[in-house]
Design a protein around this motif. Structure first.
Motif: not given
Length: 204
Positions: A43-56
């Motif tokens: 199964t493909p694996v994805e990493f995501t990092l989110v700045d809580t001040r921003k939406i994208p």
């Protein structure tokens, strides 16, 4: 969905991020982040990092397929992304069985915040990795750097029981429990050397 397993052709796959159940701190701009996979999966694996001040998301990237079960590493430096001091970030690892139906994703998520450099200096946290600094990191809540230092020390010495127990203690402190027979470093089932309480949940 945080810290979940689901059935598949090879049975349940357990996904975890090595993160506490609260905001964990780092003194590094580009720390390594660790996550756990119970078995190799296509199964493909994805990493995501989110700045809580921003939406994208500030980072959303497919990761290479793991070649072994156990703990995996994401190096933010390799992704060209540094953490800003004093900013809270969410980071997640997702298994993506169907890119056209992301509601089926299996996801585990943690939260991280970078301590400003002057504050880290004041707290005497800017030091080379060794066993002594691990205890100081843990005491001051600098959880990610404590884990990172233990993993760096375990890499050349995967059978060091003292380091294994220290890693277990840190994960227990973060209220993070992996399956009892987890291969933690490479293919070594290091948890087999640890106390049986691991299977009973976190200990106070």
């Amino acid at each position: 969905i945080d810290g979940v397993s689901r059935g598949g052709p090879r049975g349940d796959v357990v996904l975890r991020v090595l993160a506490p159940d609260h905001v964990g701190f780092t003194v590094k701009g580009v720390p390594s982040l660790y996550w756990y996979l119970s078995k190799v999966t296509a199964t493909p694996v994805e990493f995501t990092l989110v700045d809580t001040r921003k939406i994208p998301p500030v980072v959303e990237k497919a990761l290479p397929a793991p070649t072994h079960p156990g703990v995996q590493r994401v190096v933010l430096k390799d992704l060209g992304q540094a953490l800003e001091p004093g900013v809270e970030y969410y980071w997640s690892i997702s298994l993506v069985p169907d890119p056209d139906s992301r509601s089926q994703d299996v996801m585990a998520r943690g939260t991280i915040e970078r301590i400003p450099f002057d504050e880290a200096l004041m707290l005497d946290l800017v030091r080379p990795c060794n066993r002594d600094i691990i205890y100081l990191y843990a005491e001051r809540g600098v959880w990610y750097d404590a884990i990172g230092c233990v993993m760096d020390l375990l890499d050349p010495s995967p059978n060091d029981e003292g380091l294994q127990r220290l890693l277990f203690s840190l994960l227990n402190q973060g209220r993070l429990i992996l399956p009892y027979d987890s291969p933690v470093v490479r293919d070594e089932p290091v948890w087999q050397l640890l106390d049986q309480r691991l299977s009973n949940g976190p200990q106070d």
